[in-house]
Design a protein around this motif. Sequence first.
Motif, short mmCIF file in Angstrom:
data_model
loop_
_atom_site.label_atom_id
_atom_site.label_comp_id
_atom_site.label_asym_id
_atom_site.label_seq_id
_atom_site.Cartn_x
_atom_site.Cartn_y
_atom_site.Cartn_z
N CYS A 152 16.03 7.66 -6.29
CA CYS A 152 14.88 7.14 -5.56
C CYS A 152 14.23 8.30 -4.82
N ALA A 153 12.90 8.32 -4.83
CA ALA A 153 12.18 9.45 -4.28
C ALA A 153 12.32 9.54 -2.77
N PRO A 154 12.59 10.76 -2.25
CA PRO A 154 12.30 11.02 -0.84
C PRO A 154 10.76 11.00 -0.76
N SER A 155 10.23 9.87 -0.37
CA SER A 155 8.80 9.61 -0.61
C SER A 155 7.89 10.51 0.22
N HIS A 156 6.73 10.79 -0.35
CA HIS A 156 5.70 11.52 0.38
C HIS A 156 5.03 10.54 1.35
N TYR A 157 4.72 11.00 2.56
CA TYR A 157 4.21 10.06 3.57
C TYR A 157 2.89 9.40 3.16
N MET B 68 10.67 10.27 -9.80
CA MET B 68 10.36 11.70 -9.73
C MET B 68 8.91 12.00 -9.33
N LEU B 69 8.16 11.01 -8.87
CA LEU B 69 6.78 11.28 -8.46
C LEU B 69 6.56 11.06 -6.96
N LYS B 70 7.63 11.16 -6.20
CA LYS B 70 7.53 11.14 -4.73
C LYS B 70 6.89 9.87 -4.16
N THR B 71 6.90 8.81 -4.92
CA THR B 71 6.20 7.59 -4.52
C THR B 71 7.19 6.58 -3.95
N PRO B 72 6.83 5.90 -2.84
CA PRO B 72 7.74 4.89 -2.30
C PRO B 72 7.99 3.77 -3.31
N SER B 73 9.17 3.17 -3.24
CA SER B 73 9.52 2.05 -4.13
C SER B 73 8.71 0.83 -3.75
N LEU B 74 8.46 -0.05 -4.71
CA LEU B 74 8.59 0.19 -6.14
C LEU B 74 7.22 0.47 -6.73
N SER B 75 7.17 1.33 -7.71
CA SER B 75 5.91 1.62 -8.36
C SER B 75 6.24 2.15 -9.75
N ALA B 76 6.20 1.25 -10.74
CA ALA B 76 6.60 1.63 -12.09
C ALA B 76 5.58 1.11 -13.08
N ALA B 77 5.48 1.80 -14.20
CA ALA B 77 4.51 1.36 -15.20
C ALA B 77 5.16 1.11 -16.55
N SER C 186 1.55 -8.97 -17.13
CA SER C 186 2.84 -8.78 -16.45
C SER C 186 3.56 -10.09 -16.18
N VAL C 187 4.83 -9.95 -15.80
CA VAL C 187 5.63 -11.12 -15.43
C VAL C 187 5.16 -11.64 -14.07
N GLU C 188 4.82 -10.73 -13.17
CA GLU C 188 4.40 -11.12 -11.83
C GLU C 188 3.07 -11.87 -11.87
N CYS C 189 2.91 -12.75 -10.89
CA CYS C 189 1.63 -13.43 -10.69
C CYS C 189 0.94 -12.73 -9.52
N THR C 190 1.33 -13.05 -8.30
CA THR C 190 0.84 -12.31 -7.15
C THR C 190 1.48 -10.92 -7.17
N LYS C 191 0.67 -9.91 -7.00
CA LYS C 191 1.22 -8.54 -7.07
C LYS C 191 0.44 -7.64 -6.12
N PRO C 192 1.13 -6.87 -5.28
CA PRO C 192 0.41 -5.95 -4.40
C PRO C 192 -0.08 -4.72 -5.16
N ALA C 193 -0.77 -3.85 -4.43
CA ALA C 193 -1.40 -2.68 -5.06
C ALA C 193 -0.39 -1.55 -5.23
N ILE C 194 0.56 -1.74 -6.14
CA ILE C 194 1.65 -0.76 -6.22
C ILE C 194 1.22 0.58 -6.84
N ALA C 195 0.14 0.57 -7.61
CA ALA C 195 -0.32 1.84 -8.18
C ALA C 195 -0.99 2.71 -7.13
N SER C 196 -1.47 2.07 -6.06
CA SER C 196 -2.19 2.86 -5.04
C SER C 196 -1.25 3.84 -4.35
N LYS C 197 0.05 3.48 -4.30
CA LYS C 197 1.00 4.40 -3.66
C LYS C 197 1.07 5.71 -4.45
N LEU C 198 1.12 5.59 -5.77
CA LEU C 198 1.13 6.80 -6.60
C LEU C 198 -0.19 7.56 -6.46
N PHE C 199 -1.29 6.81 -6.45
CA PHE C 199 -2.58 7.49 -6.33
C PHE C 199 -2.63 8.33 -5.05
#
Length: 484
Positions: free
Chosen positions: A88-93, A311-320, A355-368
């Motif tokens: 798990c990434a030591p996430s970037h702030y 490996m992309l320093k992003t807080p969990s969870l953010s997967a594609a 996706s399997v999820e219905c309601t889903k937060p903006a998890i890609a924004s963390k990577l962005f």
Amino acid sequence: MNIRVEVMSFLHDAKIICEQLDDYLKVSVAGEGKVIDQPPITSIIDELKLEKWVTEGGLSHNEFKDFIATYLSYATRLHHPGYLGHQCAPSHYSGALAALMDGCINSVMSIYEMGPGAATLEFFMINWMLNQIGWQPQQPDETGVNINSSGAGVFVHGGSLANLLALVVARKKVLPDIMATGNAGDLAILVPADCHYSITKSAAIMGIGAQAIYNIPTDDQGKIISQQLPQVLDEVLADGMKPMALVANACSTSVGAYDPLASVAAFCQKQQLWLHVDGAHGASALLSAKHKNKLQGIQAADSVTWDAHKMLKTPSLSAALLVKERKDLATAMHHDASYLFHDKDQPGIDFIQRSVECTKPAIASKLFFVLAAVGEQGLAEYIDHQYDLTTQAYQYLQTQGDFECACAPESNILCIRITGSDAHQLAIRARLLAKGGFYLTTVVFKSKQYLRLVFMNENSSMHTVKQLLSEIRAASQSINGQNN
Ligand SMILES: *Cc1c(COP(=O)(O)O)cnc(C)c1O
């Protein structure tokens, strides 16, 4: 409490939390104090006064400050150089700030109209990933675009869910009527022995039992032996089974080895077998000019799982989950839900159908936000640093007579053992964790127990490795002394 007061408290409490997090990060990065402190659950419940806060509410201001301080003392510190644990990434702030923003506005963006900005970030990041793999990005305007002409993807809550989705997509390809007919019980999946347990779990969820999972022989590093693929497929067919997918690792969870994707892909293409590359951990090496050759052939796969929170320093969870052909993902899960999917003339796209999820937060924004802070180059340097440190640690261990490694590392995962039994390795880990200066995991590889070091942290160094080895030796001696 009315909304006005709540809004006034927001900035106050946010400031408290940010100041404490700032301190938390500084202390962690400096390697001060413990990585891990795990008292029994009941004592944490008491110390945090959970009963009181849940019943009465009102946690704010000074009490909030105390609460956060105590809570942070029971966080396992991923930013501490002694953290060599899970992937798990030591996430970037900046990724953390994206999560804060998302929590505040609650942008549930799986239908475009619920968060056009957030959906756009997801669309953009999917295209960025498709580009890294060498697949065609989606067009910005979907209307009138030939659906076969590009790749596609969706962000989901973790690599496990991405793997499940990949297998669902692959199954639909073999059984186009699956949604109506269900499983006939003859589907088979081909996997290396070392695949992540989410694959077998996904198969079970899909009604495919362990008996229908065929193991592909692997070499000393746990990599697929491509020459043996025809035999495995013959075996599947001889059993009267229908092969629906082959899963390859890039890289494996246990020792971090990359399967030979080019030769595996050539076999799959010839046999028209869906190739899913589980790149949850290792696909990020695509960013590194030095290490991307390990993924050579990935563009010939059909689908790829890629975690940003590893490996992309992003807080969990953010997967594609990414697929080469958009139509495969678009048609994988057709459902009737008229409140969501009526024919509508709208801008943008609805990720919900992917996706399997219905309601889903903006998890890609963390990577962005992480990329927007450090850039592609910043992440590439991070990956190079972690992979190279791991090789250096391996080379150093080769000169230490009392240690052995499972195999030469190809990523930032290194499995080691000190002279002694399997149980001895586990006892050593228990001691190290109780002491709290290091956090590491264990793995069984080729029937042998190893201590598993994952170099996630850019603050870890060869100094950390040497300290760790001396701690392991001390623990080993002390256990041996007790047993004599
Ligand atoms: C970590 C990992 C997974 C699981 O991903 P999560 O995000 O933890 O669900 C799957 N496959 C591989 C190869 C992994 O390393």
